[in-house]
Write a protein that holds these residues in place. Structure first.
Motif, PDB file in Angstrom:
ATOM      1  N   TRP A 188     -76.378  18.225 -23.107  1.00  0.00           N
ATOM      2  CA  TRP A 188     -76.095  19.657 -23.240  1.00  0.00           C
ATOM      3  C   TRP A 188     -75.802  20.308 -21.901  1.00  0.00           C
ATOM      4  N   ILE A 189     -76.586  19.962 -20.888  1.00  0.00           N
ATOM      5  CA  ILE A 189     -76.323  20.572 -19.575  1.00  0.00           C
ATOM      6  C   ILE A 189     -74.950  20.129 -19.074  1.00  0.00           C
ATOM      7  N   THR A 190     -74.673  18.829 -19.224  1.00  0.00           N
ATOM      8  CA  THR A 190     -73.392  18.326 -18.739  1.00  0.00           C
ATOM      9  C   THR A 190     -72.233  18.981 -19.488  1.00  0.00           C
ATOM     10  N   PHE A 191     -72.377  19.089 -20.805  1.00  0.00           N
ATOM     11  CA  PHE A 191     -71.293  19.633 -21.622  1.00  0.00           C
ATOM     12  C   PHE A 191     -70.992  21.081 -21.248  1.00  0.00           C
ATOM     13  N   ILE A 192     -72.038  21.874 -21.109  1.00  0.00           N
ATOM     14  CA  ILE A 192     -71.822  23.295 -20.789  1.00  0.00           C
ATOM     15  C   ILE A 192     -71.312  23.443 -19.352  1.00  0.00           C
ATOM     16  N   ALA A 193     -71.960  22.748 -18.425  1.00  0.00           N
ATOM     17  CA  ALA A 193     -71.555  22.876 -17.019  1.00  0.00           C
ATOM     18  C   ALA A 193     -70.144  22.326 -16.814  1.00  0.00           C
ATOM     19  N   PHE A 194     -69.822  21.278 -17.547  1.00  0.00           N
ATOM     20  CA  PHE A 194     -68.466  20.716 -17.433  1.00  0.00           C
ATOM     21  C   PHE A 194     -67.419  21.764 -17.793  1.00  0.00           C
ATOM     22  N   ASN A 195     -67.637  22.435 -18.925  1.00  0.00           N
ATOM     23  CA  ASN A 195     -66.650  23.429 -19.363  1.00  0.00           C
ATOM     24  C   ASN A 195     -66.613  24.638 -18.439  1.00  0.00           C
ATOM     25  N   CYS A 196     -67.777  25.038 -17.924  1.00  0.00           N
ATOM     26  CA  CYS A 196     -67.783  26.158 -16.980  1.00  0.00           C
ATOM     27  C   CYS A 196     -67.104  25.770 -15.673  1.00  0.00           C
ATOM     28  N   THR A 197     -67.132  24.485 -15.336  1.00  0.00           N
ATOM     29  CA  THR A 197     -66.490  24.048 -14.096  1.00  0.00           C
ATOM     30  C   THR A 197     -64.980  23.963 -14.272  1.00  0.00           C
ATOM     31  N   PHE A 198     -64.555  23.302 -15.317  1.00  0.00           N
ATOM     32  CA  PHE A 198     -63.138  22.946 -15.371  1.00  0.00           C
ATOM     33  C   PHE A 198     -62.289  23.909 -16.186  1.00  0.00           C
ATOM     34  N   PHE A 199     -62.870  24.614 -17.163  1.00  0.00           N
ATOM     35  CA  PHE A 199     -61.990  25.501 -17.918  1.00  0.00           C
ATOM     36  C   PHE A 199     -61.408  26.622 -17.053  1.00  0.00           C
ATOM     37  N   PRO A 200     -62.221  27.276 -16.204  1.00  0.00           N
ATOM     38  CA  PRO A 200     -61.641  28.358 -15.385  1.00  0.00           C
ATOM     39  C   PRO A 200     -60.552  27.866 -14.427  1.00  0.00           C
ATOM     40  N   MET A 201     -60.493  26.565 -14.178  1.00  0.00           N
ATOM     41  CA  MET A 201     -59.426  26.072 -13.298  1.00  0.00           C
ATOM     42  C   MET A 201     -58.043  26.307 -13.911  1.00  0.00           C
ATOM     43  N   HIS A 202     -57.983  26.354 -15.254  1.00  0.00           N
ATOM     44  CA  HIS A 202     -56.704  26.713 -15.879  1.00  0.00           C
ATOM     45  C   HIS A 202     -56.266  28.098 -15.408  1.00  0.00           C
ATOM     46  N   ILE A 203     -57.244  29.015 -15.319  1.00  0.00           N
ATOM     47  CA  ILE A 203     -56.906  30.390 -14.932  1.00  0.00           C
ATOM     48  C   ILE A 203     -56.474  30.429 -13.462  1.00  0.00           C
ATOM     49  N   LEU A 204     -57.186  29.674 -12.620  1.00  0.00           N
ATOM     50  CA  LEU A 204     -56.735  29.574 -11.221  1.00  0.00           C
ATOM     51  C   LEU A 204     -55.293  29.111 -11.173  1.00  0.00           C
ATOM     52  N   GLY A 205     -54.996  28.076 -11.949  1.00  0.00           N
ATOM     53  CA  GLY A 205     -53.642  27.517 -11.942  1.00  0.00           C
ATOM     54  C   GLY A 205     -52.618  28.529 -12.413  1.00  0.00           C
ATOM     55  N   MET A 206     -52.988  29.316 -13.421  1.00  0.00           N
ATOM     56  CA  MET A 206     -52.053  30.336 -13.916  1.00  0.00           C
ATOM     57  C   MET A 206     -51.791  31.412 -12.884  1.00  0.00           C
ATOM     58  N   ASN A 207     -52.697  31.559 -11.930  1.00  0.00           N
ATOM     59  CA  ASN A 207     -52.464  32.491 -10.828  1.00  0.00           C
ATOM     60  C   ASN A 207     -51.689  31.838  -9.690  1.00  0.00           C
ATOM     61  N   GLY A 208     -51.342  30.586  -9.857  1.00  0.00           N
ATOM     62  CA  GLY A 208     -50.583  29.892  -8.824  1.00  0.00           C
ATOM     63  C   GLY A 208     -51.449  29.246  -7.750  1.00  0.00           C
ATOM     64  N   HIS A 209     -52.771  29.187  -7.957  1.00  0.00           N
ATOM     65  CA  HIS A 209     -53.688  28.580  -6.971  1.00  0.00           C
ATOM     66  C   HIS A 209     -53.320  27.113  -6.763  1.00  0.00           C
ATOM     67  N   MET A 210     -52.835  26.785  -5.561  1.00  0.00           N
ATOM     68  CA  MET A 210     -52.421  25.417  -5.288  1.00  0.00           C
ATOM     69  C   MET A 210     -53.630  24.488  -5.249  1.00  0.00           C
ATOM     70  N   ARG A 211     -53.412  23.237  -5.625  1.00  0.00           N
ATOM     71  CA  ARG A 211     -54.462  22.248  -5.452  1.00  0.00           C
ATOM     72  C   ARG A 211     -54.425  21.754  -4.005  1.00  0.00           C
ATOM     73  N   ARG A 212     -55.460  21.064  -3.617  1.00  0.00           N
ATOM     74  CA  ARG A 212     -55.525  20.393  -2.313  1.00  0.00           C
ATOM     75  C   ARG A 212     -55.444  21.355  -1.137  1.00  0.00           C
ATOM     76  N   ILE A 213     -55.756  22.643  -1.358  1.00  0.00           N
ATOM     77  CA  ILE A 213     -55.865  23.531  -0.203  1.00  0.00           C
ATOM     78  C   ILE A 213     -57.341  23.680   0.123  1.00  0.00           C
ATOM     79  N   TYR A 214     -57.573  23.892   1.414  1.00  0.00           N
ATOM     80  CA  TYR A 214     -58.916  23.811   1.946  1.00  0.00           C
ATOM     81  C   TYR A 214     -59.584  25.172   1.978  1.00  0.00           C
ATOM     82  N   ASN A 215     -58.766  26.208   2.119  1.00  0.00           N
ATOM     83  CA  ASN A 215     -59.336  27.548   2.177  1.00  0.00           C
ATOM     84  C   ASN A 215     -58.459  28.537   1.423  1.00  0.00           C
ATOM     85  N   PRO A 216     -58.820  28.887   0.191  1.00  0.00           N
ATOM     86  CA  PRO A 216     -57.995  29.802  -0.608  1.00  0.00           C
ATOM     87  C   PRO A 216     -57.872  31.178   0.030  1.00  0.00           C
TER      88      PRO A 216
END
Lengths: 584, 221
Positions: free
Chosen positions: A451-479
């Motif tokens: 349960w902890i893994t499942f919830i924390a996993f989704n809280c970690t990775f789902f918002p990354m879709h939103i970052l991506g939709m804002n154009g947040h590049m991967r592999r940058i060191y300091n946003p």
């Protein structure tokens, strides 16, 4: 090859008692021990890869501040705990390299491929036991070389796990010298290990199935491992070739990938992704197979559309060879070619959808037992759906033009590789633990971890879709270096905190494994009342697996709740006399 | 914060088309996800084990297999065909250019070359500026993109444009900005230790402001 034909082993089946410590635990030729060795190696590497992810998440949430407890790391790798850009580049490079090549592949293919294939097809060992042992030890050497690259001047590879040339091909571009060379050498060595394993698996599945075990009575996990082994056999040599060329460019000045000498940077990408896309399916097919076993067993129901499931995996494997260009839509490759790859990429979504619908069909009207293993397997399906659907965005070339190289991609790969493969791996560890170690894992700890893994996993990775939709590049060191990313920095902080919870939760898994190894409840022979052959051996089988003659197979692997019996399962080796035997 | 939960403003002639495809895929995947997830949760609750319960022995249903295979294939291939023309228009052909440039990426800057007073690129009066990309609004901008060292990627999120810059290759790129303003041009492909922070600025200006800036630049050379 001096290997003893495995079928001869049972001649003196007391033989395994005579082997000393070294032959039993270190240079073992027993497929079960080799499987355990791969598992422990991979879990060790997972800790390293995971720790790097934690450091990266600190950097992204709190850029250029000192990481707690890291003041001891010497310069120039860290400055009083603060991570410099090149170290950050090394971290995401090594995080991906380790997780892909030394965690997910060794567990899925090395560990469970080894452990399950002979037990589930009714063989006493692999076709080539000595080759099998070498496969592990060559893989271990590759792992050591990769770890050694952390300690050479200039640090480990920093050109990304994809190591695009020319960045990777000329030392001054990254400032990394032998780190990148060792990266190439390690993966070349690992390729040899994979080749030895895959030849072994293919031969074993084709030649060593027990009496009655036709191809269409194979459990789906064996189908998946068989298909994966074929992909490995064909894909890894392409990577090895590319790596050798890269190494020549670095050490011999050959200019295969350097335009200054007539080379072509895109050649690297074509070679890398021609390997790399089958590789993606190498890392998901066995997970699909494992999830199928677990879901059928705990739904007490046959797999819905067994043949469709097997054909879908074969279709995925075939199509995986003609989709590699979708990694290169924006690379400068002929855009017309991009359109072709868009079509093939869309089509590969079809067999993935077929599999999802069949898993749903399997739990429909089932009698679902919520063990920790089942919860992880169901999470695999749910997360794979999200990872699969987000892939459609990237397959669409115009949309990819925007989201390519952004966090949308990072979200996608982690939904497939963590939400997919790793949840299936957690399920597999729980499900086959009694077979591997003779003890049950603790269910309560297993469920807390889930349960902890499942919830924390989704809280970690789902918002990354939103970052991506804002154009947040991967592999940058300091946003915060970008004005347009400053407003969404709170999302990065939220992701990092979730990631720390996710990382911490893995200690529960570790504790469960260690505690269960020592104190877990002793398992009975068939604790899950499953049909497949691995549960027909003694609970801790010796070298040779079955004490008596090999089992004979009478049905397919998923005869759960069959009307032919009063029990809700019907092991493959149990014969029902009379007209009932006609079934499968 | 909520305004950041969707795509940023689009300011090019092709951004509405890309956003349309994004939105279309978003709704298709959202509906499919919702249906699959609801079915899964319903099954998980309804068919949970209870005393005396026995699963129904069902091996499959070929008709259903054919149905969901066909429907999925039609939707996915349809999406590919729908996307094809947009892609071809952006990356394969596109309208004739009004203003021309050369953009050269290097570790860790964008070099923007303007044609100079003679209006021709590749002549002695060309002017090269680091990171400042001035373009007139509502004009078709065309440039040749290349790199001096490693692969970089030219990315303007609001234009929805991304194109890798590859050493040894001249790649033709075009866009037409429809709204004045200043926009960051990050590098989107890992290019070394200075990758993070490699950025230029796109200045979309009125024709007069653009000509004014050009004249200043040319005379100060």
């Amino acid at each position: 090859m001096s290997s003893t034909p495995a079928s001869a082993i049972h001649v003196g089946h007391a033989e395994h008692h005579e082997l000393g410590f070294v032959r039993t635990y270190i240079f073992s030729t027993d497929h079960k021990m080799i499987g355990r060795q791969f598992l422990f190696m991979a879990l060790f590497m997972m800790a390293i890869g995971g720790a790097m992810a934690m450091l990266m998440r600190w950097e992204l949430a709190f850029p250029e501040t000192a990481v707690p407890f890291m003041h001891w790391v010497p310069e120039p790798y860290m400055y009083d705990g603060a991570i410099p850009p090149n170290t950050y580049n090394s971290m995401f490079t090594m995080h991906a390299t380790i997780m892909i090549f030394f965690v997910v592949m060794p567990i899925l293919v090395g560990c469970y491929g080894n452990f399950l294939i002979p037990l589930m097809i009714g063989a006493r060992d692999m076709a080539f036991p000595v080759l099998n042992m070498l496969s592990f030890w060559v893989g271990a050497v590759a792992g050591l070389i990769m770890l050694a690259s952390f300690f050479v001047p200039g640090g480990p590879a920093a050109a990304g796990w994809t190591s695009y040339a020319p960045l990777s091909a000329v030392p001054v571009y990254t400032g990394v010298d032998w780190g990148q060379n060792l990266w190439c050498i390690s993966l070349i060595v690992l390729g040899v290990s994979s080749l030895m394993g895959s030849i072994n698996y293919i031969t074993t599945v084709i030649n060593m199935r027990t009496k009655g075990m036709t191809f269409f009575r194979l459990p789906l996990v064996i189908w998946s491992l068989f298909i994966t082994a074929i992909l490995l056999l064909l894909a890894l040599p392409v990577l090895t070739t590319a790596l050798a060329l890269l190494l020549f460019d670095r050490l011999g000045g050959t200019h295969f990938f350097l335009p200054a000498g007539g080379g072509e940077p895109l050649l690297w990408q074509h070679l890398f992704w021609f390997f790399g896309h089958p590789e993606v399916y190498i890392m998901i097919l066995p997970a699909m197979g494992m999830a199928s076993e677990i879901i059928a067993t705990f739904s007490r129901k046959p797999i819905f559309g067994y043949r469709a499931m097997a054909y879908a995996m074969a279709a995925i494997a075939f199509l995986s060879w003609i989709v590699w260009g979708h990694h290169m839509f924006q690379s400068g490759m002929n855009p017309a070619l991009g359109s072709g790859f868009m079509v093939t990429t869309m089509i590969i979504g079809v067999p993935s959808a077929i599999k999802t619908f069949n898993w749903l069909g399997t739990i429909y009207k089932g009698n679902i037992h919520y063990t920790a293993a089942m919860m992880n397997a169901l999470a695999f399906v749910a997360m794979f759906v999200i990872g699969g659907l987000s892939g459609i965005f990237m397959a669409c070339t115009p949309v990819d033009m925007f989201i390519h190289d952004t966090y949308f991609i990072v979200a996608h790969i982690h939904y497939v590789l963590f939400g997919g493969s790793l949840f299936a791996i957690f399920g597999a560890i729980l499900y086959w633990f009694p077979k591997m170690f003779g003890r049950m894992m603790n269910e309560t700890l297993g469920k807390i971890h889930f349960w902890i893994t499942f919830i924390a996993f989704n809280c970690t990775f789902f918002p990354m879709h939103i970052l991506g939709m804002n154009g947040h590049m991967r592999r940058i060191y300091n946003p915060l270096q970008y004005d347009f990313l400053k407003p969404i920095q709170p999302i990065n902080v939220f992701i990092s905190i979730s990631a720390f919870v996710l990382g911490a939760a893995q200690f529960i898994l570790l504790a469960n494994i260690i505690w269960s190894l020592a104190r877990g409840k002793k398992a009975e022979a068939n604790p899950w009342r499953a049909n497949t052959l691995e549960w027909t051996t003694p609970i801790r089988p010796g070298h040779g697996n079955w004490d008596g003659p090999l089992p004979v197979v009478h049905h397919g692997p998923y005869e759960y709740s069959s009307p032919l019996t009063t029990e809700d399962y019907l092991p493959q080796n149990v014969e029902i006399t009379g007209k009932a035997a006609v079934a499968h | 914060m909520l305004e950041h939960f969707w795509l940023p403003e689009g300011i090019s002639t092709f951004s509405p088309r890309i956003d349309f495809l994004f939105t279309l895929i978003f709704w298709i995947t959202a509906v499919v996800w919702a249906l699959v997830t609801i079915a899964m949760i319903v099954f998980m609750v309804k068919y949970r084990t209870r005393p005396g319960r026995k699963a129904t022995y069902i091996e499959g249903n070929p008709r259903l297999e054919i149905l969901w295979t066909t429907v999925t294939a039609v939707i996915l291939i349809g999406l590919a065909l729908l996307s094809r023309s947009t892609w071809a228009n952006i990356k394969e052909n596109g309208p004739p250019g009004d203003v021309f440039y050369k953009v050269t990426a290097k570790q860790f800057n964008w070099e923007i070359t303007y044609p100079g007073p003679d209006g021709k690129l590749g002549t002695a009066d060309d002017v090269t500026v680091e990171n400042d990309f001035h373009v007139p609004v509502n004009k078709v901008v065309r440039f040749e993109l290349t790199s001096k060292d490693v692969i970089h990627s030219f990315f303007v999120p609001w234009i929805r444009l991304k194109q890798d810059a590859v050493p040894g290759r001249q790649i033709h790129v075009w866009f037409e900005a429809t709204k004045k303003g200043q926009y960051e041009i990050p590098c989107a492909e890992l290019c070394g230790f200075g990758h993070s922070g490699m950025k230029g600025t796109l200045y979309v200006e009125s024709e007069q402001d653009f000509q004014h800036w050009l004249k200043d630049k040319y005379s100060s050379k």
